[in-house]
Design a protein around this motif. Structure first.
Motif, PDB file in Angstrom:
ATOM      1  N   SER A  64       0.768  -1.295   0.026  1.00  0.00           N
ATOM      2  CA  SER A  64       0.206   0.250   0.076  1.00  0.00           C
ATOM      3  C   SER A  64       0.842   1.306   0.150  1.00  0.00           C
ATOM      4  O   SER A  64       1.634   1.333   0.779  1.00  0.00           O
ATOM      5  CB  SER A  64      -0.908   0.151   1.317  1.00  0.00           C
ATOM      6  OG  SER A  64      -1.761   0.989   1.504  1.00  0.00           O
ATOM      7  N   TRP A  65       0.322   2.315  -0.683  1.00  0.00           N
ATOM      8  CA  TRP A  65       1.131   3.783  -0.888  1.00  0.00           C
ATOM      9  C   TRP A  65       0.521   4.224   0.295  1.00  0.00           C
ATOM     10  O   TRP A  65      -0.381   4.872   0.372  1.00  0.00           O
ATOM     11  CB  TRP A  65       1.168   4.402  -1.856  1.00  0.00           C
ATOM     12  CG  TRP A  65       1.635   5.418  -2.126  1.00  0.00           C
ATOM     13  CD1 TRP A  65       1.122   7.016  -2.183  1.00  0.00           C
ATOM     14  CD2 TRP A  65       3.009   5.808  -2.161  1.00  0.00           C
ATOM     15  NE1 TRP A  65       2.247   7.703  -2.149  1.00  0.00           N
ATOM     16  CE2 TRP A  65       3.460   7.185  -2.383  1.00  0.00           C
ATOM     17  CE3 TRP A  65       4.300   4.814  -2.113  1.00  0.00           C
ATOM     18  CZ2 TRP A  65       4.693   7.598  -2.259  1.00  0.00           C
ATOM     19  CZ3 TRP A  65       5.677   5.336  -2.056  1.00  0.00           C
ATOM     20  CH2 TRP A  65       5.775   6.424  -2.181  1.00  0.00           C
ATOM     21  N   GLY A  89       6.147   5.668   3.099  1.00  0.00           N
ATOM     22  CA  GLY A  89       6.027   5.102   1.583  1.00  0.00           C
ATOM     23  C   GLY A  89       5.118   3.923   1.573  1.00  0.00           C
ATOM     24  O   GLY A  89       4.244   3.747   2.020  1.00  0.00           O
ATOM     25  N   PHE A  90       5.751   2.633   0.707  1.00  0.00           N
ATOM     26  CA  PHE A  90       5.195   1.618   0.587  1.00  0.00           C
ATOM     27  C   PHE A  90       5.116   0.792   1.970  1.00  0.00           C
ATOM     28  O   PHE A  90       6.195   0.590   2.552  1.00  0.00           O
ATOM     29  CB  PHE A  90       5.650   0.849  -0.517  1.00  0.00           C
ATOM     30  CG  PHE A  90       5.295   1.061  -1.781  1.00  0.00           C
ATOM     31  CD1 PHE A  90       4.126   0.913  -2.541  1.00  0.00           C
ATOM     32  CD2 PHE A  90       6.190   1.732  -2.663  1.00  0.00           C
ATOM     33  CE1 PHE A  90       3.607   1.238  -3.797  1.00  0.00           C
ATOM     34  CE2 PHE A  90       5.932   2.429  -4.083  1.00  0.00           C
ATOM     35  CZ  PHE A  90       4.410   2.109  -4.409  1.00  0.00           C
ATOM     36  N   VAL A  91       4.016   0.206   2.382  1.00  0.00           N
ATOM     37  CA  VAL A  91       3.953  -0.536   3.580  1.00  0.00           C
ATOM     38  C   VAL A  91       3.218  -1.825   3.091  1.00  0.00           C
ATOM     39  O   VAL A  91       2.426  -1.830   2.263  1.00  0.00           O
ATOM     40  CB  VAL A  91       2.995   0.129   4.609  1.00  0.00           C
ATOM     41  CG1 VAL A  91       3.867   1.595   5.006  1.00  0.00           C
ATOM     42  CG2 VAL A  91       1.829   0.620   4.355  1.00  0.00           C
ATOM     43  N   VAL A  92       3.451  -2.978   3.865  1.00  0.00           N
ATOM     44  CA  VAL A  92       2.732  -4.237   3.652  1.00  0.00           C
ATOM     45  C   VAL A  92       1.319  -3.991   4.127  1.00  0.00           C
ATOM     46  O   VAL A  92       0.870  -3.599   5.190  1.00  0.00           O
ATOM     47  CB  VAL A  92       3.378  -5.423   4.466  1.00  0.00           C
ATOM     48  CG1 VAL A  92       2.395  -6.581   4.494  1.00  0.00           C
ATOM     49  CG2 VAL A  92       4.594  -5.771   4.095  1.00  0.00           C
ATOM     50  N   LEU A 204      -2.290   6.748  -6.560  1.00  0.00           N
ATOM     51  CA  LEU A 204      -1.659   5.280  -6.566  1.00  0.00           C
ATOM     52  C   LEU A 204      -2.079   5.017  -5.182  1.00  0.00           C
ATOM     53  O   LEU A 204      -2.101   5.610  -4.166  1.00  0.00           O
ATOM     54  CB  LEU A 204      -0.375   5.515  -6.554  1.00  0.00           C
ATOM     55  CG  LEU A 204       0.722   4.489  -5.948  1.00  0.00           C
ATOM     56  CD1 LEU A 204       0.420   3.164  -6.926  1.00  0.00           C
ATOM     57  CD2 LEU A 204       2.174   4.874  -6.010  1.00  0.00           C
ATOM     58  N   ALA A 205      -2.548   3.662  -5.176  1.00  0.00           N
ATOM     59  CA  ALA A 205      -3.172   2.961  -3.897  1.00  0.00           C
ATOM     60  C   ALA A 205      -2.407   1.962  -3.350  1.00  0.00           C
ATOM     61  O   ALA A 205      -1.504   1.988  -2.268  1.00  0.00           O
ATOM     62  CB  ALA A 205      -4.705   2.508  -3.940  1.00  0.00           C
ATOM     63  N   VAL A 235      -2.057  10.603  -9.693  1.00  0.00           N
ATOM     64  CA  VAL A 235      -1.344  11.370  -8.499  1.00  0.00           C
ATOM     65  C   VAL A 235      -0.554  10.238  -7.431  1.00  0.00           C
ATOM     66  O   VAL A 235      -1.286   9.263  -7.322  1.00  0.00           O
ATOM     67  CB  VAL A 235      -2.099  12.335  -7.711  1.00  0.00           C
ATOM     68  CG1 VAL A 235      -1.312  12.998  -6.889  1.00  0.00           C
ATOM     69  CG2 VAL A 235      -2.707  13.226  -8.735  1.00  0.00           C
ATOM     70  N   VAL A 236       0.600  10.424  -7.439  1.00  0.00           N
ATOM     71  CA  VAL A 236       1.286   9.930  -6.281  1.00  0.00           C
ATOM     72  C   VAL A 236       1.675  10.893  -5.167  1.00  0.00           C
ATOM     73  O   VAL A 236       2.577  11.543  -5.203  1.00  0.00           O
ATOM     74  CB  VAL A 236       2.938   9.296  -6.882  1.00  0.00           C
ATOM     75  CG1 VAL A 236       3.536   8.663  -5.722  1.00  0.00           C
ATOM     76  CG2 VAL A 236       2.282   8.429  -8.150  1.00  0.00           C
ATOM     77  N   PRO A 237       0.667  10.808  -3.960  1.00  0.00           N
ATOM     78  CA  PRO A 237       1.095  11.895  -2.930  1.00  0.00           C
ATOM     79  C   PRO A 237       2.289  11.772  -2.370  1.00  0.00           C
ATOM     80  O   PRO A 237       2.754  10.705  -2.013  1.00  0.00           O
ATOM     81  CB  PRO A 237      -0.350  11.601  -2.434  1.00  0.00           C
ATOM     82  CG  PRO A 237      -1.166  10.782  -3.125  1.00  0.00           C
ATOM     83  CD  PRO A 237      -0.470  10.057  -3.900  1.00  0.00           C
ATOM     84  N   ALA A 238       2.623  12.970  -1.830  1.00  0.00           N
ATOM     85  CA  ALA A 238       4.145  12.847  -1.216  1.00  0.00           C
ATOM     86  C   ALA A 238       3.715  12.455   0.417  1.00  0.00           C
ATOM     87  O   ALA A 238       2.545  12.532   0.860  1.00  0.00           O
ATOM     88  CB  ALA A 238       4.834  14.182  -1.310  1.00  0.00           C
ATOM     89  N   GLY A 239       4.787  12.077   0.960  1.00  0.00           N
ATOM     90  CA  GLY A 239       4.586  11.580   2.249  1.00  0.00           C
ATOM     91  C   GLY A 239       4.481  13.034   3.091  1.00  0.00           C
ATOM     92  O   GLY A 239       4.519  13.945   2.858  1.00  0.00           O
TER      93      GLY A 239
END
Length: 240
Positions: A64-65, A89-92, A204-205, A235-239
């Motif tokens: 997951s993003w 960022g990406f997490v399980v 992005l999900a 869109v790829v949102p920022a952290g």
């Protein structure tokens, strides 16, 4: 992979009435019983009334993003994950059993031992998610809690996150195909037909990657690919 190749793959894949949003998959296979889980004769954990342990074709690792999750109400459910400055960022999200033509039957397992849960802080962004994933998926894997989460860890470690997606400090606009290409470049044995990108609401999900049951290889999974996002941009949102 060119866009027209992806479109051809979609056209060649049979259509089914079922569909998936996150790990909620409608499938024609019978649903599992809601009765409590119990070990079988070999000591493996399997809820009564479900398909035999290990009765699936491959695993689906869902990454997951986190910034998208947090931007869409996740901050109210997981304060640790969405805390300012966390930027995971990406997490399980999960490791799910899959049939060649759909998800494995729903699972309704028991609770997760606290001793196992204590060792999952670096694997899942939230304890509640770890508990849910055990009940909904792990308890039907045919393994003990520690064995199942060892597999989740092995699956996560088998996938290299592309450098350009490890620390996104400014929101990006990318095509799902761009994210797919980045993962393929970072993982030499991975091919486009072995993964999918999801982008509900234009963001992005998840990245979903298909792995063999022994977690040693990436495998083709046309139904997962068929349910991916093929928008021109997202869109790829920022952290935070």
């Amino acid at each position: 992979m060119k866009l027209w190749v992806a479109a051809a793959l979609l056209a060649a894949t049979p259509a089914f009435a079922s569909d998936c949003i996150l790990d909620n998959c409608a499938d024609q296979r019978p649903a599992a019983s809601s009765r409590a889980s119990a070990p079988d004769d070999a000591g493996r954990f399997r809820p009564r009334g479900t398909a035999p342990s290990g009765d699936f074709d491959y695993y689906l690792l869902a990454l997951s993003w986190s910034p998208s999750f947090c931007a869409n109400g996740g901050a109210e459910r997981s304060r640790r994950q969405c805390a300012p400055g966390a930027n995971p960022g990406f997490v399980v999200h999960g490791l799910w059993q899959q049939y060649a033509r759909g998800a494995a039957p729903p699972c309704d397992g028991g609770g997760l031992p606290s001793g196992v849960l204590a060792g999952l802080g670096d694997l899942y962004p939230d304890e509640g998610l770890a508990r849910h994933e055990w009940r909904a998926h792990g308890a039907c894997s045919g393994k003990s809690p520690s064995g199942y989460f060892a597999d989740v860890r092995a699956a996560r470690d088998a996938v290299t996150i592309p450098p350009e997606l490890k620390d996104v400090r400014q929101s990006l606009t990318l095509a799902p195909l761009d994210v797919q290409r980045a993962f393929v470049a970072a993982n030499p044995r991975l091919r486009p037909g072995m993964m999918a990108v999801t982008c509900p609401r234009g963001a992005l999900a998840e990245v979903r990657i298909c792995l063999s049951k022994d977690l040693r290889d990436f495998v083709a999974c046309p139904e997962v690919v068929r349910r991916g996002c093929f928008s021109q941009s997202m869109v790829v949102p920022a952290g935070r």
